[in-house]
Write an enzyme that holds these catalytic residues in place. Structure first.
Site, short mmCIF file in Angstrom:
data_model
loop_
_atom_site.label_atom_id
_atom_site.label_comp_id
_atom_site.label_asym_id
_atom_site.label_seq_id
_atom_site.Cartn_x
_atom_site.Cartn_y
_atom_site.Cartn_z
CG HIS A 235 -1.73 1.37 1.08
ND1 HIS A 235 -2.65 1.70 0.12
CD2 HIS A 235 -1.50 2.52 1.77
CE1 HIS A 235 -2.98 2.98 0.25
NE2 HIS A 235 -2.30 3.48 1.24
CE1 TYR A 239 -1.57 7.72 -1.04
CE2 TYR A 239 -1.18 5.77 0.30
CZ TYR A 239 -2.05 6.64 -0.32
OH TYR A 239 -3.41 6.43 -0.26
CG HIS A 386 -7.94 2.55 -8.06
ND1 HIS A 386 -8.19 3.83 -7.62
CD2 HIS A 386 -6.97 2.06 -7.24
CE1 HIS A 386 -7.42 4.10 -6.58
NE2 HIS A 386 -6.66 3.04 -6.32
CG PHE A 387 -3.64 -0.25 -10.53
CD1 PHE A 387 -2.85 -0.48 -11.63
CD2 PHE A 387 -4.28 -1.32 -9.92
CE1 PHE A 387 -2.70 -1.76 -12.13
CE2 PHE A 387 -4.13 -2.60 -10.42
CZ PHE A 387 -3.35 -2.83 -11.54
CG HIS A 388 -3.80 1.22 -15.78
ND1 HIS A 388 -4.15 0.05 -15.14
CD2 HIS A 388 -2.68 0.93 -16.49
CE1 HIS A 388 -3.29 -0.90 -15.46
NE2 HIS A 388 -2.38 -0.39 -16.28
NE ARG A 449 -6.00 -7.14 -10.35
CZ ARG A 449 -5.17 -6.61 -9.45
NH1 ARG A 449 -5.57 -6.38 -8.20
NH2 ARG A 449 -3.95 -6.27 -9.79
NE ARG A 450 -2.73 -9.69 -10.65
CZ ARG A 450 -2.11 -9.70 -9.49
NH1 ARG A 450 -2.51 -10.48 -8.53
NH2 ARG A 450 -1.06 -8.93 -9.29
FE1 HAS Z 1 -5.35 2.72 -4.58
C1 HAS Z 1 -5.79 -0.68 -4.92
C2 HAS Z 1 -7.54 2.75 -1.95
C3 HAS Z 1 -4.75 6.09 -4.07
C4 HAS Z 1 -2.61 2.53 -6.66
N1 HAS Z 1 -4.40 1.22 -5.60
C5 HAS Z 1 -4.74 -0.10 -5.64
C6 HAS Z 1 -3.84 -0.83 -6.48
C7 HAS Z 1 -2.90 0.08 -6.93
C8 HAS Z 1 -3.28 1.37 -6.38
C9 HAS Z 1 -1.70 -0.21 -7.81
O1 HAS Z 1 -8.72 0.69 -0.04
C10 HAS Z 1 -3.96 -2.30 -6.82
C11 HAS Z 1 -2.93 -3.21 -6.32
C12 HAS Z 1 -3.19 -4.61 -6.79
O2 HAS Z 1 -2.58 -5.03 -7.80
O3 HAS Z 1 -4.03 -5.30 -6.20
N2 HAS Z 1 -6.05 4.14 -3.30
C13 HAS Z 1 -6.96 3.96 -2.31
C14 HAS Z 1 -7.26 5.23 -1.65
C15 HAS Z 1 -6.47 6.18 -2.26
C16 HAS Z 1 -5.70 5.47 -3.27
C17 HAS Z 1 -8.23 5.47 -0.54
N3 HAS Z 1 -3.98 4.06 -5.25
C18 HAS Z 1 -3.89 5.38 -4.91
C19 HAS Z 1 -2.74 5.98 -5.54
C20 HAS Z 1 -2.13 4.98 -6.27
C21 HAS Z 1 -2.92 3.77 -6.08
C22 HAS Z 1 -2.33 7.41 -5.37
C23 HAS Z 1 -0.90 5.01 -7.11
C24 HAS Z 1 -0.18 6.08 -7.36
N4 HAS Z 1 -6.48 1.33 -3.65
C25 HAS Z 1 -7.24 1.52 -2.56
C26 HAS Z 1 -7.77 0.24 -2.08
C27 HAS Z 1 -7.25 -0.76 -2.92
C28 HAS Z 1 -6.46 -0.04 -3.89
C29 HAS Z 1 -8.64 -0.01 -0.95
C30 HAS Z 1 -7.49 -2.27 -2.84
C31 HAS Z 1 -8.55 -2.65 -3.76
C32 HAS Z 1 -8.72 -4.14 -3.90
O4 HAS Z 1 -9.78 -4.64 -3.48
O5 HAS Z 1 -7.84 -4.83 -4.43
C33 HAS Z 1 -6.37 7.64 -1.86
O6 HAS Z 1 -5.05 7.97 -1.55
C34 HAS Z 1 -6.88 8.55 -2.93
C35 HAS Z 1 -6.94 10.00 -2.49
C36 HAS Z 1 -7.00 10.91 -3.67
C37 HAS Z 1 -7.86 11.94 -3.80
C38 HAS Z 1 -7.83 12.77 -5.07
C39 HAS Z 1 -7.26 14.17 -4.87
C40 HAS Z 1 -7.12 14.88 -6.18
C41 HAS Z 1 -6.04 15.61 -6.57
C42 HAS Z 1 -6.02 16.24 -7.94
C43 HAS Z 1 -6.48 17.67 -7.87
C44 HAS Z 1 -6.68 18.25 -9.22
C45 HAS Z 1 -6.39 19.53 -9.54
C46 HAS Z 1 -6.71 20.02 -10.92
C47 HAS Z 1 -5.76 20.48 -8.60
C48 HAS Z 1 -8.84 12.30 -2.75
C49 HAS Z 1 -4.88 15.84 -5.67
C50 HAS Z 1 -7.73 21.15 -10.80
C51 HAS Z 1 -8.55 21.19 -12.00
C52 HAS Z 1 -9.88 21.42 -12.03
C53 HAS Z 1 -10.64 21.51 -13.33
C54 HAS Z 1 -10.71 21.53 -10.80
C1 HEM Z 2 -2.13 -4.23 -15.45
C2 HEM Z 2 -3.00 -2.00 -19.67
C3 HEM Z 2 0.35 1.37 -18.60
C4 HEM Z 2 0.97 -0.68 -14.26
C5 HEM Z 2 -2.71 -3.86 -16.64
C6 HEM Z 2 -3.91 -4.43 -17.19
C7 HEM Z 2 -4.15 -3.83 -18.38
C8 HEM Z 2 -3.11 -2.84 -18.58
C9 HEM Z 2 -5.29 -4.11 -19.35
C10 HEM Z 2 -4.77 -5.46 -16.49
C11 HEM Z 2 -4.44 -6.81 -16.84
C12 HEM Z 2 -5.20 -7.83 -16.02
O1 HEM Z 2 -5.65 -7.58 -14.90
O2 HEM Z 2 -5.34 -8.96 -16.55
C13 HEM Z 2 -2.12 -0.92 -19.77
C14 HEM Z 2 -2.02 -0.05 -20.91
C15 HEM Z 2 -1.08 0.89 -20.61
C16 HEM Z 2 -0.59 0.61 -19.28
C17 HEM Z 2 -2.86 -0.14 -22.16
C18 HEM Z 2 -0.60 2.03 -21.48
C19 HEM Z 2 0.43 1.97 -22.21
C20 HEM Z 2 0.73 1.16 -17.29
C21 HEM Z 2 1.57 2.05 -16.53
C22 HEM Z 2 1.72 1.48 -15.30
C23 HEM Z 2 1.00 0.21 -15.30
C24 HEM Z 2 2.13 3.37 -17.03
C25 HEM Z 2 2.49 1.96 -14.11
C26 HEM Z 2 3.38 2.90 -14.12
C27 HEM Z 2 0.26 -1.86 -14.25
C28 HEM Z 2 0.27 -2.80 -13.15
C29 HEM Z 2 -0.62 -3.83 -13.50
C30 HEM Z 2 -1.16 -3.49 -14.79
C31 HEM Z 2 1.06 -2.68 -11.85
C32 HEM Z 2 -0.99 -5.04 -12.64
C33 HEM Z 2 -0.27 -6.25 -13.07
C34 HEM Z 2 -0.75 -7.42 -12.29
O3 HEM Z 2 -1.97 -7.61 -12.13
O4 HEM Z 2 0.13 -8.17 -11.81
N1 HEM Z 2 -2.24 -2.88 -17.50
N2 HEM Z 2 -1.23 -0.51 -18.81
N3 HEM Z 2 0.41 0.06 -16.52
N4 HEM Z 2 -0.61 -2.30 -15.22
FE1 HEM Z 2 -0.90 -1.42 -17.01
CU CU Z 3 -3.78 0.54 -0.83
#
Ligand code: HAS
Ligand code: HEM
Ligand code: CU
Length: 581
Positions: A235, A239, A386-388, A449-450
Site C-alpha cells: 500500500h 505513495y 483505478h490504478f491506471h 482482473r488478471r
Molecule cells: Fe489505490 C488498490 C484505496 C490512491 C494505486 N491502488 C490499488 C492498487 C494500486 C493502487 C496499484 O482501499 C492495486 C494493487 C493490486 O494489484 O491489487 N487508493 C486507495 C485510496 C487512495 C488510493 C483510498 N492508489 C492510490 C494511488 C495509487 C494507487 C495514489 C498510485 C499512485 N487502492 C485503494 C484500495 C485498494 C487499492 C482499498 C485495494 C482494492 C482491492 O480490493 O484490491 C487515496 O489515496 C486517494 C486520495 C485521492 C484523492 C484525489 C485528490 C485529487 C487531486 C487532484 C487535484 C486536481 C487539480 C486540478 C488540482 C482524494 C490531488 C484542478 C482542475 C480542475 C478543473 C478543478
Molecule cells: C495491469 C494496460 C500502462 C501498471 C494492466 C492491465 C491492463 C493494462 C489491461 C490489467 C491486466 C489484467 O488484470 O489482466 C495498460 C495499458 C497501458 C498501461 C494499455 C498504457 C500503455 C501502465 C503504466 C503502469 C501500469 C504506465 C504503471 C506505471 C500496471 C500494473 C498492472 C497493470 C502494476 C498489474 C499487473 C498485475 O496484475 O500483476 N495494465 N497498462 N500500466 N498495469 Fe498497465
Molecule cells: Cu492501498
C-alpha cells in the site's frame, strides 16, 4: 522573525565537474527508468486487446509464451523499475540543487547499481518464462531465484536515497540552525522516511520467506503471512509513486505556470500526513482474505479514508495555486483561469492532465477503501481501472511532464518537438480516460482482473462477458490510443537524447511560495542556496520534527499490524510452491 539572505555561494557550491557528474547520474536514472516503461507500456495494450476479446498471444509465442508472462513483465517494469529509477533520481537531484550541496555520489551510484543489477536479474527471470508470478509475487506461486533475488536488490537499492537525504539535510541544517528545511528537500526526505518504514515488509518477505524458499533451502511457505508482509509495503508503495509527483506539483509546477505556490506549510502538512497514514492501512488490500478480525477491517476502512485527507488538501492547495497562475495570466470567470494556464507548454499540460485524471482515481480509491463496496469491486477490472489513473497516469504522466523540461536541462539539447510532446500528453490522457472508464465499468459487470479472457472460445467469452461488451471494447480502443501515445512520447524522449540542436540553459523551475521557506533559482538556473523564510510558520516549524513523526508512525504501524499478524503466527500454514504457467 527575519533572516538575512545568503550571499551567492555561501553554501559550498559544487564545482563544475561535480555538477556535471550529478547531471549525468540523474540522466542515467531517467533513461533507465523510461527504458523500462518503454517495454512495459508496449505490452499494456496487448492486455487491453485481451479484454476486448482479441488474443494476440499465439502470434507472440516466441517472446511472450502466455498472457501472464506478459502481465508480469508489464507490472514489474512499470510499477517498480520505471517508478523507482525516476524517483530515486529526482529525490536526490532536486534537493541537491535546491540546497546547493553535493549528494553522497558513492551511495547514489550504489543505489543505481543495485537496482540496475536487480533489473537485469528480473528481466532474465521473466523473459525465460520461469517467473510469471505477477507484480504482487504472491506465494505459493513460485518463480526462479533470479526473480526474488533481483527484486531484493531493487528494494534494497531503493532505500539508499534515505541516508543521502538525511546527510544533506543535516549538513544544511548545521550551517543554518533554527531554519526550516527548504520545501523540495523536506518533501523528498519525508517521502524517503515513509519508504524507509514501508520497505520493511517486502524486505522481510523477500529475505526471510521468498529468497530461501526459491533457493531450495526450505520446502514450504506461509502464503497469508507473505501477502500481509507484501501489503505492508504494497500500500505505501502507491505513495512512493505519488509523492514524487506531488514534489513536482508543489515544488515546481507553480513556477512553470508563472505563479506561486499558495501555501508552503500546507505542502509540508500533506507530506507529514502521508508519512503517518500510508503505513498502517496496507491490509485494506486484504478485505477478502481470511483470518483477521472484522473489527480490524472496520478500523482499516476508517484509516483508509484518513489517508485520502492529505490528497484532498493537495487538491485544494494545488487547485488554488493553479487558479492564481491562471488569473495572473488574465483568466476570468469560473473556469477562465483553467484555460489561461500555459497549455502550450507540454510539461505543464502533461501534469495538469495528470491531476485531472487523479480526481477520478482518488474517488475510486475511496470506493475501494470502503469495506462493503470493496466486496463488489475487488479482483475485478475495476481495480486495474483505478490504478491506471493513479500510478499509470497521475504519476506516469507527471514523470513524462518532468522529463520534458528535465531532458534539455540535463543534456543541454533541445526537446525534439514540443508539439509532439503535447500530442503524446493528450493522447495519454484521452486513451487512459477511455481505457479506465471501460475497465471500471466492466468491473461492475463482474469481469475479473488478471484473466486471459480472450483465450476462451468465442461462445464462452460472449456468454460470460457479453453484458460488458461495450465497456470491454472501450478498453481495447483506449489501449490502442495508448500505444500511439507511447510511440509519440518515445520519439520525443529518445530524439531529445540524440538531437544535435542545442538548447539555451533550462533552469530547474523551483517555485516560490506565499509564506514559509522560499528557494530561488538564479545564475542560469542553478540555485544559489536558500532564502530563509521571512515569516516563520509555526506549522512548518512544528513539522520539522521528522524524527518524532517517523517514530510515531512506526508505533502506529506496529499497533495496526500486531492484531493482524497475531492469528497468522499462531496458525502457521505450510504450502508447497506452484508453477502454473
Ligand atoms: Fe489505490 C488498490 C484505496 C490512491 C494505486 N491502488 C490499488 C492498487 C494500486 C493502487 C496499484 O482501499 C492495486 C494493487 C493490486 O494489484 O491489487 N487508493 C486507495 C485510496 C487512495 C488510493 C483510498 N492508489 C492510490 C494511488 C495509487 C494507487 C495514489 C498510485 C499512485 N487502492 C485503494 C484500495 C485498494 C487499492 C482499498 C485495494 C482494492 C482491492 O480490493 O484490491 C487515496 O489515496 C486517494 C486520495 C485521492 C484523492 C484525489 C485528490 C485529487 C487531486 C487532484 C487535484 C486536481 C487539480 C486540478 C488540482 C482524494 C490531488 C484542478 C482542475 C480542475 C478543473 C478543478
Ligand atoms: C495491469 C494496460 C500502462 C501498471 C494492466 C492491465 C491492463 C493494462 C489491461 C490489467 C491486466 C489484467 O488484470 O489482466 C495498460 C495499458 C497501458 C498501461 C494499455 C498504457 C500503455 C501502465 C503504466 C503502469 C501500469 C504506465 C504503471 C506505471 C500496471 C500494473 C498492472 C497493470 C502494476 C498489474 C499487473 C498485475 O496484475 O500483476 N495494465 N497498462 N500500466 N498495469 Fe498497465
Ligand atoms: Cu492501498
Amino acid at each position: 522573525m527575519s533572516i538575512a539572505l545568503a550571499p551567492t555561494g555561501a553554501l559550498s557550491r559544487p564545482a563544475g565537474d561535480a555538477l556535471a557528474a550529478q547531471r549525468r547520474t540523474m540522466l542515467a536514472f531517467l533513461v533507465w527508468g523510461f527504458s523500462a516503461l518503454m517495454i512495459g507500456a508496449a505490452i499494456g495494450p496487448l492486455q487491453a486487446l485481451n479484454y476486448g476479446g482479441i488474443n494476440v498471444y499465439p502470434a507472440l509465442a516466441p517472446v511472450l509464451q502466455t498472457y501472464y508472462q506478459g502481465l508480469t513483465i508489464h507490472g514489474v517494469l512499470n510499477a517498480y523499475i520505471f517508478t523507482f529509477f525516476v524517483t530515486c533520481g529526482l529525490l536526490i537531484y532536486l534537493p541537491a540543487r535546491e540546497l546547493g550541496l553535493a549528494p553522497n555520489m558513492l551511495l547514489w551510484r550504489s543505489c543505481f547499481g543495485l537496482m540496475a543489477a536487480g533489473t537485469l536479474m528480473l528481466l532474465y527471470a521473466m523473459f525465460d518464462n520461469s517467473s510469471s508470478v505477477l507484480w504482487t509475487f504472491y506465494p505459493p506461486l513460485k518463480g526462479s531465484p533470479f526473480f526474488y533475488f533481483g527484486m531484493t536488490l531493487v528494494v534494497l537499492g531503493s532505500l539508499l536515497p534515505l541516508p543521502i537525504l538525511l546527510d544533506m539535510r543535516a549538513r544544511w541544517k548545521a550551517r543554518r540552525p533554527g531554519e526550516v528545511t527548504p520545501l523540495v528537500t523536506y518533501m523528498s526526505t519525508t517521502t524517503m522516511l515513509m519508504w524507509g518504514l514501508a520497505g520493511g515488509g517486502a524486505a522481510i518477505e523477500l529475505i526471510v520467506q521468498l529468497d530461501p524458499w526459491s533457493a531450495g533451502l526450505v520446502d514450504t511457505i506461509d502464503p497469508i503471512v507473505g501477502r500481509t508482509l507484501f501489503w505492508w509495503t504494497g500500500h505505501p508503495i502507491v505513495y512512493f509513486w505519488l509523492m514524487p509527483a506531488y514534489v513536482s506539483w508543489y515544488g515546481l509546477l507553480s513556477k512553470q505556470c508563472g505563479g506561486k505556490l499558495v501555501s508552503d506549510p500546507m505542502a509540508r502538512l500533506t507530506f507529514a500526513l502521508l508519512l503517518v497514514f500510508s503505513l498502517p492501512v496496507g491490509s485494506h488490500h486484504q478485505f477478502t482474505d481470511p483470518g483477521f478480525s472484522p473489527v480490524w477491517r472496520g478500523i482499516l476502512t476508517a484509516l483508509t479514508l484518513s489517508v485520502a485527507l492529505p490528497s484532498l488538501i493537495t487538491a485544494f492547495t494545488i487547485g488554488l495555486s493553479l487558479e492564481y497562475s491562471g488569473r495572473l495570466a488574465g483568466g476570468r470567470g469560473v473556469l477562465g483561469w483553467f484555460t489561461a494556464l500555459p497549455w502550450r507548454n507540454p510539461s505543464v499540460a502533461a501534469q495538469v492532465l495528470a491531476m485531472v485524471t487523479f480526481i477520478f482515481g482518488g474517488a475510486g480509491g475511496i470506493v475501494n477503501g470502503s469495506w462493503e463496496l470493496n466486496n463488489i469491486v475487488h479482483n475485478t477490472t475495476w481495480i486495474p481501472g483505478h490504478f491506471h489513473i493513479t500510478v499509470g497516469t497521475a504519476s506516469a504522466l507527471t514523470f513524462m511532464g518532468v522529463a520534458f523540461w528535465m531532458m534539455p536541462h540535463l543534456t543541454g539539447r533541445k526537446l525534439l518537438s514540443r508539439r509532439l510532446a503535447l500530442v503524446a500528453a493528450w493522447l495519454w490522457f484521452g486513451g487512459m480516460s477511455v481505457f479506465a472508464l471501460g475497465m471500471h465499468w466492466a468491473g461492475l459487470h463482474g469481469v475479473p482482473r488478471r484473466a486471459w479472457v480472450s483465450f476462451l472460445p468465442q461462445t464462452v467469452y460472449d456468454r460470460f462477458y457479453g453484458d460488458a461488451h461495450f465497456p470491454l471494447t472501450m478498453v481495447a480502443v483506449g489501449g490502442i490510443v495508448l500505444w500511439l501515445a507511447t510511440f509519440c512520447f518515445y520519439v520525443v524522449f529518445l530524439g531529445s537524447l540524440f538531437t544535435r540542436r542545442l538548447s539555451t540553459p533550462v533552469p530547474i523551475p523551483f517555485a516560490q511560495a506565499f509564506g514559509g521557506a522560499e528557494s530561488y533559482s538564479l545564475d542560469g538556473g542553478e540555485p544559489i542556496g536558500i532564502v530563509a523564510h521571512r515569516h516563520l510558520s509555526p506549522l512548518a516549524k512544528a513539522l520539522e520534527q521528522l524524527g518524532l513523526i517517523t517514530a510515531f508512525t512506526a508505533v502506529a504501524t506496529a499497533a495496526a499490524y500486531v492484531p493482524i499478524f497475531w492469528p497468522f503466527v499462531n496458525n502457521i500454514t505450510r504450502a508447497q510452491g506452484w508453477s502454473v504457467w
